[in-house]
Design a protein around this motif. Structure first.
Motif, PDB file in Angstrom:
ATOM      1  N   ARG A  30       0.814  -1.208   0.000  1.00 33.97           N
ATOM      2  CA  ARG A  30       0.000   0.000   0.000  1.00 33.97           C
ATOM      3  C   ARG A  30       0.853   1.266   0.000  1.00 33.97           C
ATOM      4  O   ARG A  30       0.370   2.338  -0.321  1.00 33.97           O
ATOM      5  CB  ARG A  30      -0.928   0.010   1.228  1.00 33.97           C
ATOM      6  CG  ARG A  30      -2.030  -1.054   1.171  1.00 33.97           C
ATOM      7  CD  ARG A  30      -2.891  -0.850  -0.060  1.00 33.97           C
ATOM      8  NE  ARG A  30      -4.092  -1.673  -0.051  1.00 33.97           N
ATOM      9  CZ  ARG A  30      -4.216  -2.835  -0.676  1.00 33.97           C
ATOM     10  NH1 ARG A  30      -3.175  -3.324  -1.357  1.00 33.97           N
ATOM     11  NH2 ARG A  30      -5.343  -3.516  -0.654  1.00 33.97           N
ATOM     12  N   GLN A  31       2.107   1.125   0.372  1.00 33.26           N
ATOM     13  CA  GLN A  31       3.006   2.273   0.425  1.00 33.26           C
ATOM     14  C   GLN A  31       4.349   1.901  -0.181  1.00 33.26           C
ATOM     15  O   GLN A  31       4.700   0.726  -0.261  1.00 33.26           O
ATOM     16  CB  GLN A  31       3.202   2.746   1.871  1.00 33.26           C
ATOM     17  CG  GLN A  31       1.934   3.245   2.543  1.00 33.26           C
ATOM     18  CD  GLN A  31       2.202   3.723   3.951  1.00 33.26           C
ATOM     19  OE1 GLN A  31       3.350   3.875   4.371  1.00 33.26           O
ATOM     20  NE2 GLN A  31       1.142   3.968   4.711  1.00 33.26           N
ATOM     21  N   ALA A  51      -6.351  -0.534 -12.831  1.00 33.75           N
ATOM     22  CA  ALA A  51      -7.631  -0.251 -12.175  1.00 33.75           C
ATOM     23  C   ALA A  51      -7.722  -0.896 -10.801  1.00 33.75           C
ATOM     24  O   ALA A  51      -8.492  -0.439  -9.951  1.00 33.75           O
ATOM     25  CB  ALA A  51      -8.779  -0.732 -13.057  1.00 33.75           C
ATOM     26  N   GLN A  52      -6.932  -1.936 -10.560  1.00 35.66           N
ATOM     27  CA  GLN A  52      -7.018  -2.663  -9.293  1.00 35.66           C
ATOM     28  C   GLN A  52      -6.152  -2.060  -8.195  1.00 35.66           C
ATOM     29  O   GLN A  52      -6.373  -2.327  -7.010  1.00 35.66           O
ATOM     30  CB  GLN A  52      -6.581  -4.128  -9.496  1.00 35.66           C
ATOM     31  CG  GLN A  52      -7.271  -4.834 -10.637  1.00 35.66           C
ATOM     32  CD  GLN A  52      -8.778  -4.807 -10.518  1.00 35.66           C
ATOM     33  OE1 GLN A  52      -9.322  -4.991  -9.430  1.00 35.66           O
ATOM     34  NE2 GLN A  52      -9.454  -4.565 -11.632  1.00 35.66           N
ATOM     35  N   LEU A  53      -5.168  -1.272  -8.565  1.00 32.05           N
ATOM     36  CA  LEU A  53      -4.167  -0.821  -7.599  1.00 32.05           C
ATOM     37  C   LEU A  53      -4.631   0.391  -6.801  1.00 32.05           C
ATOM     38  O   LEU A  53      -5.294   1.283  -7.341  1.00 32.05           O
ATOM     39  CB  LEU A  53      -2.858  -0.484  -8.314  1.00 32.05           C
ATOM     40  CG  LEU A  53      -2.216  -1.629  -9.106  1.00 32.05           C
ATOM     41  CD1 LEU A  53      -0.930  -1.151  -9.748  1.00 32.05           C
ATOM     42  CD2 LEU A  53      -1.944  -2.828  -8.205  1.00 32.05           C
ATOM     43  N   PRO A  54      -4.269   0.445  -5.517  1.00 37.46           N
ATOM     44  CA  PRO A  54      -4.659   1.588  -4.695  1.00 37.46           C
ATOM     45  C   PRO A  54      -3.890   2.860  -5.038  1.00 37.46           C
ATOM     46  O   PRO A  54      -4.314   3.953  -4.695  1.00 37.46           O
ATOM     47  CB  PRO A  54      -4.349   1.111  -3.277  1.00 37.46           C
ATOM     48  CG  PRO A  54      -3.264   0.100  -3.442  1.00 37.46           C
ATOM     49  CD  PRO A  54      -3.557  -0.591  -4.740  1.00 37.46           C
ATOM     50  N   ASP A 103       9.623   7.203  -5.039  1.00 41.77           N
ATOM     51  CA  ASP A 103       8.563   6.466  -4.334  1.00 41.77           C
ATOM     52  C   ASP A 103       7.320   6.234  -5.187  1.00 41.77           C
ATOM     53  O   ASP A 103       6.211   6.131  -4.660  1.00 41.77           O
ATOM     54  CB  ASP A 103       8.165   7.171  -3.028  1.00 41.77           C
ATOM     55  CG  ASP A 103       9.223   7.035  -1.954  1.00 41.77           C
ATOM     56  OD1 ASP A 103      10.063   6.124  -2.074  1.00 41.77           O
ATOM     57  OD2 ASP A 103       9.220   7.818  -1.005  1.00 41.77           O
ATOM     58  N   GLN A 104       7.491   6.127  -6.494  1.00 38.78           N
ATOM     59  CA  GLN A 104       6.371   5.834  -7.378  1.00 38.78           C
ATOM     60  C   GLN A 104       6.373   4.353  -7.764  1.00 38.78           C
ATOM     61  O   GLN A 104       7.328   3.632  -7.517  1.00 38.78           O
ATOM     62  CB  GLN A 104       6.447   6.714  -8.623  1.00 38.78           C
ATOM     63  CG  GLN A 104       6.327   8.207  -8.318  1.00 38.78           C
ATOM     64  CD  GLN A 104       6.449   9.051  -9.567  1.00 38.78           C
ATOM     65  OE1 GLN A 104       6.005   8.660 -10.642  1.00 38.78           O
ATOM     66  NE2 GLN A 104       7.057  10.214  -9.439  1.00 38.78           N
ATOM     67  N   VAL A 105       5.295   3.922  -8.382  1.00 37.26           N
ATOM     68  CA  VAL A 105       5.144   2.551  -8.849  1.00 37.26           C
ATOM     69  C   VAL A 105       5.319   2.523 -10.358  1.00 37.26           C
ATOM     70  O   VAL A 105       4.722   3.332 -11.072  1.00 37.26           O
ATOM     71  CB  VAL A 105       3.765   1.981  -8.466  1.00 37.26           C
ATOM     72  CG1 VAL A 105       3.601   0.564  -8.996  1.00 37.26           C
ATOM     73  CG2 VAL A 105       3.581   2.016  -6.951  1.00 37.26           C
ATOM     74  N   VAL A 106       6.124   1.591 -10.845  1.00 35.71           N
ATOM     75  CA  VAL A 106       6.374   1.447 -12.273  1.00 35.71           C
ATOM     76  C   VAL A 106       5.922   0.058 -12.718  1.00 35.71           C
ATOM     77  O   VAL A 106       6.164  -0.933 -12.029  1.00 35.71           O
ATOM     78  CB  VAL A 106       7.867   1.644 -12.609  1.00 35.71           C
ATOM     79  CG1 VAL A 106       8.163   1.260 -14.057  1.00 35.71           C
ATOM     80  CG2 VAL A 106       8.279   3.086 -12.359  1.00 35.71           C
TER      81      VAL A 106
END
Length: 203
Positions: A30-31, A51-54, A103-106
């Motif tokens: 989540r973080q 679409a599924q990711l928080p 701190d981003q998601v790739v």
């Protein structure tokens, strides 16, 4: 705001139109930053997975998709960034690393292009390189049904059933930066894909 609205709309479409089944979402952090790697069988994959990711996710997308002004505008709005698939794209790697270190998601598809819905036998090295350099967890995801929902030459999205499986995080990232360490991560990702594909078959 538009990103979250789009996520909500896609979740409704997946639930109602595709009777979607999503498993393992509790395994997704989540973080903090992480690298999400998935199989790729349809143009729908990045949108349905995101679409599924928080949290927001920045997907690598083929550079050709950015050649048209409208698609370029749209892809930028959903945080996608280009990668030249037929070469070692240093600029794309740097862009991905910058996001992870911020701190981003790739997200990326290490097969490099759309494939058949079966366990991959070959992966490109970008995912293992990024995980090693950024020292972030790798979350594997397996998607099925989108190739029937939108076939290669299809023009309309069909009401095919879609399943999305999130695997166990790969967190034991080697501290080194040599070829052997990268190869270890590469094999971990390959193994994770096989396990998720076998889980799907078993069900």
């Amino acid at each position: 705001m538009w990103y979250r609205l789009g996520q909500w709309m896609l979740r409704v479409i997946l639930r109602v139109y595709h009777r979607a089944e999503v498993q393992g979402l509790d395994r997704v952090p989540r973080q903090g930053p992480f690298l999400l790697v998935g199989n790729h069988i349809s143009y729908l994959d990045p949108f349905y997975i995101a679409a599924q990711l928080p949290q927001r996710i920045s997907f690598m997308a083929k550079a050709e998709s950015f050649s048209h002004p409208f698609t370029q505008w749209f892809l930028r709005k959903v945080d996608a960034f280009p990668v030249r698939r037929e070469e070692a794209d240093v600029r794309a790697m740097r862009s991905a690393l910058a996001r992870l270190r911020n701190d981003q998601v790739v997200g990326l598809f290490p097969e490099g292009r759309r494939r058949e819905a079966e366990p991959p036998t070959e992966l490109k090295g970008g995912a293992s390189y990024l995980a090693l350099r950024a020292q972030v967890p790798v979350i594997p995801v397996w998607i099925e049904g989108t190739d029937r929902a939108l076939p290669r030459k299809g023009r309309w999205i069909r009401p095919a059933k879609v399943r999305i499986y999130f695997g166990e995080p790969i967190q034991k990232i080697p501290a080194g930066k040599n070829r052997e360490d990268q190869e270890r991560i590469h094999q971990m990702i390959m193994s994770a894909f096989r396990q998720l594909a076998e889980q799907k078959v078993a069900e």
